[in-house]
Design an enzyme around this catalytic site. Structure first.
Site, PDB file in Angstrom:
ATOM      1  N   ASP A 151      10.609  35.172  51.372  1.00 32.85           N
ATOM      2  CA  ASP A 151       9.609  35.538  50.368  1.00 32.85           C
ATOM      3  C   ASP A 151       9.200  36.991  50.607  1.00 32.85           C
ATOM      4  O   ASP A 151       9.303  37.491  51.729  1.00 32.85           O
ATOM      5  CB  ASP A 151       8.379  34.618  50.486  1.00 32.85           C
ATOM      6  CG  ASP A 151       7.622  34.514  49.169  1.00 32.85           C
ATOM      7  OD1 ASP A 151       7.641  33.435  48.562  1.00 32.85           O
ATOM      8  OD2 ASP A 151       7.030  35.527  48.741  1.00 32.85           O
TER       9      ASP A 151
ATOM     10  N   THR B 122       8.695  31.264  37.247  1.00 33.14           N
ATOM     11  CA  THR B 122       8.992  31.811  35.923  1.00 33.14           C
ATOM     12  C   THR B 122       7.774  31.542  35.044  1.00 33.14           C
ATOM     13  O   THR B 122       7.806  30.673  34.173  1.00 33.14           O
ATOM     14  CB  THR B 122      10.241  31.153  35.313  1.00 33.14           C
ATOM     15  OG1 THR B 122      10.106  29.719  35.403  1.00 33.14           O
ATOM     16  CG2 THR B 122      11.500  31.561  36.049  1.00 33.14           C
TER      17      THR B 122
ATOM     18  N   LEU C 149      10.761  17.890  40.653  1.00 33.34           N
ATOM     19  CA  LEU C 149       9.697  17.351  41.494  1.00 33.34           C
ATOM     20  C   LEU C 149       8.327  17.506  40.848  1.00 33.34           C
ATOM     21  O   LEU C 149       8.083  18.425  40.073  1.00 33.34           O
ATOM     22  CB  LEU C 149       9.708  17.968  42.893  1.00 33.34           C
ATOM     23  CG  LEU C 149       9.385  19.447  43.103  1.00 33.34           C
ATOM     24  CD1 LEU C 149       7.909  19.746  43.051  1.00 33.34           C
ATOM     25  CD2 LEU C 149       9.942  19.880  44.446  1.00 33.34           C
TER      26      LEU C 149
ATOM     27  N   GLU D  48       4.198  17.893  41.604  1.00 30.62           N
ATOM     28  CA  GLU D  48       3.237  18.235  42.641  1.00 30.62           C
ATOM     29  C   GLU D  48       2.514  16.959  43.051  1.00 30.62           C
ATOM     30  O   GLU D  48       2.269  16.080  42.225  1.00 30.62           O
ATOM     31  CB  GLU D  48       2.240  19.280  42.125  1.00 30.62           C
ATOM     32  CG  GLU D  48       2.889  20.633  41.976  1.00 30.62           C
ATOM     33  CD  GLU D  48       1.935  21.704  41.490  1.00 30.62           C
ATOM     34  OE1 GLU D  48       0.713  21.580  41.691  1.00 30.62           O
ATOM     35  OE2 GLU D  48       2.418  22.682  40.895  1.00 30.62           O
TER      36      GLU D  48
ATOM     37  N   HIS E  59      -0.780   7.971  30.160  1.00 32.20           N
ATOM     38  CA  HIS E  59      -2.175   7.702  30.476  1.00 32.20           C
ATOM     39  C   HIS E  59      -3.044   8.643  29.645  1.00 32.20           C
ATOM     40  O   HIS E  59      -2.958   9.860  29.768  1.00 32.20           O
ATOM     41  CB  HIS E  59      -2.377   7.934  31.980  1.00 32.20           C
ATOM     42  CG  HIS E  59      -3.619   7.338  32.499  1.00 32.20           C
ATOM     43  ND1 HIS E  59      -3.675   6.060  32.992  1.00 32.20           N
ATOM     44  CD2 HIS E  59      -4.865   7.828  32.571  1.00 32.20           C
ATOM     45  CE1 HIS E  59      -4.918   5.798  33.357  1.00 32.20           C
ATOM     46  NE2 HIS E  59      -5.663   6.861  33.111  1.00 32.20           N
TER      47      HIS E  59
ATOM     48  N   GLY F  39      -1.993  19.736  32.196  1.00 31.11           N
ATOM     49  CA  GLY F  39      -2.210  21.126  32.591  1.00 31.11           C
ATOM     50  C   GLY F  39      -1.235  21.446  33.703  1.00 31.11           C
ATOM     51  O   GLY F  39      -0.191  20.808  33.816  1.00 31.11           O
TER      52      GLY F  39
ATOM     53  N   CYS G 288       3.378  23.926  34.966  1.00 28.18           N
ATOM     54  CA  CYS G 288       4.695  23.602  34.392  1.00 28.18           C
ATOM     55  C   CYS G 288       4.645  23.178  32.929  1.00 28.18           C
ATOM     56  O   CYS G 288       5.114  23.914  32.059  1.00 28.18           O
ATOM     57  CB  CYS G 288       5.360  22.512  35.233  1.00 28.18           C
ATOM     58  SG  CYS G 288       5.529  22.989  36.963  1.00 28.18           S
TER      59      CYS G 288
ATOM     60  N   LYS H 273      -4.561  17.940  38.576  1.00 26.94           N
ATOM     61  CA  LYS H 273      -4.328  16.507  38.776  1.00 26.94           C
ATOM     62  C   LYS H 273      -4.677  16.179  40.220  1.00 26.94           C
ATOM     63  O   LYS H 273      -4.833  17.093  41.039  1.00 26.94           O
ATOM     64  CB  LYS H 273      -2.879  16.140  38.447  1.00 26.94           C
ATOM     65  CG  LYS H 273      -1.843  16.676  39.408  1.00 26.94           C
ATOM     66  CD  LYS H 273      -0.486  16.099  39.030  1.00 26.94           C
ATOM     67  CE  LYS H 273       0.552  16.418  40.059  1.00 26.94           C
ATOM     68  NZ  LYS H 273       1.859  15.869  39.721  1.00 26.94           N
TER      69      LYS H 273
HETATM   70  C1  UGA Z   1       5.768  18.171  35.938  1.00 24.00           C
HETATM   71  C2  UGA Z   1       6.875  17.116  35.729  1.00 24.00           C
HETATM   72  O1  UGA Z   1       6.309  15.815  35.791  1.00 24.00           O
HETATM   73  C3  UGA Z   1       7.955  17.251  36.821  1.00 24.00           C
HETATM   74  O2  UGA Z   1       9.005  16.334  36.562  1.00 24.00           O
HETATM   75  C4  UGA Z   1       8.494  18.684  36.799  1.00 24.00           C
HETATM   76  O3  UGA Z   1       9.475  18.883  37.807  1.00 24.00           O
HETATM   77  C5  UGA Z   1       7.348  19.651  37.030  1.00 24.00           C
HETATM   78  O4  UGA Z   1       6.366  19.488  35.975  1.00 24.00           O
HETATM   79  C6  UGA Z   1       7.898  21.043  37.001  1.00 24.00           C
HETATM   80  O5  UGA Z   1       8.353  21.476  35.947  1.00 24.00           O
HETATM   81  O6  UGA Z   1       7.987  21.680  38.059  1.00 24.00           O
HETATM   82  P1  UGA Z   1       3.637  18.318  37.517  1.00 24.00           P
HETATM   83  O7  UGA Z   1       3.251  19.524  36.738  1.00 24.00           O
HETATM   84  O8  UGA Z   1       3.553  18.337  39.001  1.00 24.00           O
HETATM   85  O9  UGA Z   1       5.148  17.881  37.175  1.00 24.00           O
HETATM   86  O10 UGA Z   1       2.676  17.168  37.041  1.00 24.00           O
HETATM   87  P2  UGA Z   1       2.693  15.785  36.221  1.00 24.00           P
HETATM   88  O11 UGA Z   1       2.489  14.686  37.187  1.00 24.00           O
HETATM   89  O12 UGA Z   1       3.791  15.686  35.250  1.00 24.00           O
HETATM   90  O13 UGA Z   1       1.322  15.980  35.422  1.00 24.00           O
HETATM   91  C7  UGA Z   1       1.156  17.058  34.512  1.00 24.00           C
HETATM   92  C8  UGA Z   1      -0.182  16.947  33.812  1.00 24.00           C
HETATM   93  O14 UGA Z   1      -0.179  15.863  32.901  1.00 24.00           O
HETATM   94  C9  UGA Z   1      -1.377  16.724  34.722  1.00 24.00           C
HETATM   95  O15 UGA Z   1      -2.446  17.547  34.273  1.00 24.00           O
HETATM   96  C10 UGA Z   1      -1.694  15.258  34.550  1.00 24.00           C
HETATM   97  O16 UGA Z   1      -3.061  14.986  34.760  1.00 24.00           O
HETATM   98  C11 UGA Z   1      -1.319  15.044  33.102  1.00 24.00           C
HETATM   99  N1  UGA Z   1      -0.919  13.653  32.787  1.00 24.00           N
HETATM  100  C12 UGA Z   1       0.150  13.096  33.406  1.00 24.00           C
HETATM  101  C13 UGA Z   1      -1.638  12.937  31.829  1.00 24.00           C
HETATM  102  O17 UGA Z   1      -2.621  13.428  31.255  1.00 24.00           O
HETATM  103  N2  UGA Z   1      -1.254  11.647  31.548  1.00 24.00           N
HETATM  104  C14 UGA Z   1      -0.190  11.061  32.152  1.00 24.00           C
HETATM  105  O18 UGA Z   1       0.098   9.888  31.844  1.00 24.00           O
HETATM  106  C15 UGA Z   1       0.539  11.799  33.097  1.00 24.00           C
END
Ligand code: UGA
Length: 439
Positions: free
Chosen positions: A32, A88, A154, A156, A255, A261, A264, A327
């Site tokens: 890095d 990115t 993946l 978080e 859900h 948010g 990603c 989250k």
């Molecule tokens: C997301 C994708 O789930 C991963 O597969 C992907 O690799 C990652 O982006 C990325 O591009 O690096 P992440 O941002 O860690 O992963 O989080 P998620 O668990 O998908 O949640 C995203 C947001 O959606 C959170 O704010 C969560 O609270 C919200 N969410 C999730 C909902 O409001 N309802 C749900 O049912 C699920």
């Protein structure tokens, strides 16, 4: 054969990938340009919150298989395979991806590559990026240097499990040699039955953005239903439970609440729209604009609900905000719906006292205008309204009677449909939630 790997960029993705590859037995060098980050990682300290990752980092360091450096020369001399994991982010108002870190990484590494190696992109990128990077690489590096694309899925908060036991591996390659190298790197996972999809560059890039677009759409779909439930007097949590029994729909990632948010989904759907438009397929993904709008409306609705609970006026009222991270099990506040709502309440004149188990330092540094408390009860002290905006277990398991004693008034809005509504009502609370009847 034990290959030597480098991981360029030590954010969530890169650090997790580096530590997991070391755990799988490879010699790994993390790279890095941020010296503080490299010092912290070399000392076994994670610069962000991620469950289960720190022990892996420490094990890698102790074994001698995992090291970190700021030197691209060292990386070029060391690696058989170079994983490019830099960020990115969103480039500007137009929504396109900012690829400057990726270009910087290739430009720094490529001229130093003198031995045969494979450069593997893992960052989320617009379709067509890998093809142009391959050209860039060919112009800067020797003939035995090739590019492959291997998107990462993946989440978080689940990063280690998602990396060591992924649901699938996707590799975009242009030669049998590149495929063989990546099959070798992932041999352990493939032997454990992880499905592998081998594609061209553009498909590999698109799998990733399409997956995030689908996930965002699913969340906004149920949140759109929540909007309808609110006016029809229906309950979105029962609606989604009933929908989930249809295996074609399924309940995972559906859900209803404050919406998505993080670093990603929001930026990926915007970059996808922008890129599709550039390619002449803007109409095909124009629905993502609606997906984004539904998501943003949930935040505004949450502020309205807080105002209603405060008696119609936010100015001069104290609002306790539980949750700041985008989250649970994360300290990431990038495009956090919770933080967005907290800031908006503050702008409307409320006194906002916030608490989050992990994201306090980041939130305080970015938004010193908000007040911060060290616990749930500290935030709730003399508050008129309580908002639960991130579904940390600490909040969902909180005792409504105990929290109620700290409040000036027992009014709660559940932004994540995560609390036991009956238990809170039984303890004398006025309980409101997105997409559910008021009583
Ligand atoms: C997301 C994708 O789930 C991963 O597969 C992907 O690799 C990652 O982006 C990325 O591009 O690096 P992440 O941002 O860690 O992963 O989080 P998620 O668990 O998908 O949640 C995203 C947001 O959606 C959170 O704010 C969560 O609270 C919200 N969410 C999730 C909902 O409001 N309802 C749900 O049912 C699920």
């Amino acid at each position: 054969m034990a290959r030597r790997l480098t991981v360029l960029g030590t954010g969530y993705l890169g650090t997790t990938h580096a530590a997991c590859m070391a755990e799988l037995g490879f010699e790994v060098l993390g790279v890095d340009i941020d010296e503080d980050r490299i010092s912290a990682l070399s000392a076994g300290r994670l610069p962000f919150w991620e469950p289960d990752l720190e022990p892996l980092l420490q094990r890698g360091l102790d074994s001698g298989r995992l090291r970190f450096t700021t030197s691209f020369q060292e990386a070029a001399d060391f690696g058989d395979v170079h994983f490019c994991c830099v960020g990115t982010p969103q480039g500007g108002e137009a929504g396109g991806a900012d690829l400057s870190q990726l270009h910087g990484c290739i430009d720094a590494l490529a001229p130093l590559l003198t031995r045969p190696c494979l450069v593997v992109g893992k960052s989320t990128v617009p379709a067509g990026t890998a093809a142009s990077l391959a050209e860039r690489l060919a112009g800067l590096a020797g003939p035995d240097v090739e590019l492959a694309w291997n998107p990462e899925f993946l989440r978080e908060g689940h990063a280690v499990a998602d990396t060591l036991r992924p649901e699938r591996l996707v590799i975009g390659v242009r030669s049998a040699r590149a495929e063989a190298v990546l099959r070798d790197v992932y041999a352990g996972l493939l032997a454990a039955g992880v499905p592998l999809v081998v594609t061209d560059f553009a498909t590999a890039e698109l799998v990733k953005v399409a997956a995030n677009a689908f996930l965002a759409t699913k969340i906004s779909f149920i949140n759109a239903m929540a909007e309808v439930c609110e006016v029809a007097g229906a309950d979105v949590t029962m609606l989604s439970e009933a929908l989930a029994y249809d295996h074609r729909i399924g309940g995972a990632g559906m859900h209803a609440g404050l919406g998505f948010g993080g670093g990603c989904l929001p930026k990926d759907i915007r970059a996808f729209r922008t890129r599709a438009g550039e390619l002449g397929a803007g109409e095909a993904v124009s629905f993502l604009g609606t997906v984004d709008d539904i998501n943003t409306r949930r935040r505004a609705r949450m502020v309205d609900m807080a105002r209603e609970l405060a008696g119609g006026e936010l100015a001069g009222k104290t609002v306790a905000v539980l949750g700041l991270a985008f989250k649970p099990d994360s300290d990431d506040i990038r495009d956090s719906p919770a933080l967005d709502v907290a800031r908006s309440l503050h702008r409307h004149g409320a006194r906002v006292v916030a608490y989050d188990p992990a994201a306090m330092d980041r939130a305080r540094a970015a938004h010193p205008e908000l007040e911060y408390a060290g616990s749930i009860l500290g935030a709730a002290a003399d508050a008129d309204v309580l908002l639960v905006l991130t579904e940390w277990a600490e909040f969902t398991q909180a005792d409504p009677e105990l929290v109620g004693k700290a409040m000036a008034q027992r009014s709660v809005a559940d932004g994540r449909n995560a609390l036991d509504a009956e238990a809170w009502r039984a303890a004398g609370w006025t309980y409101r939630a997105l997409g559910r009847p008021s009583a």
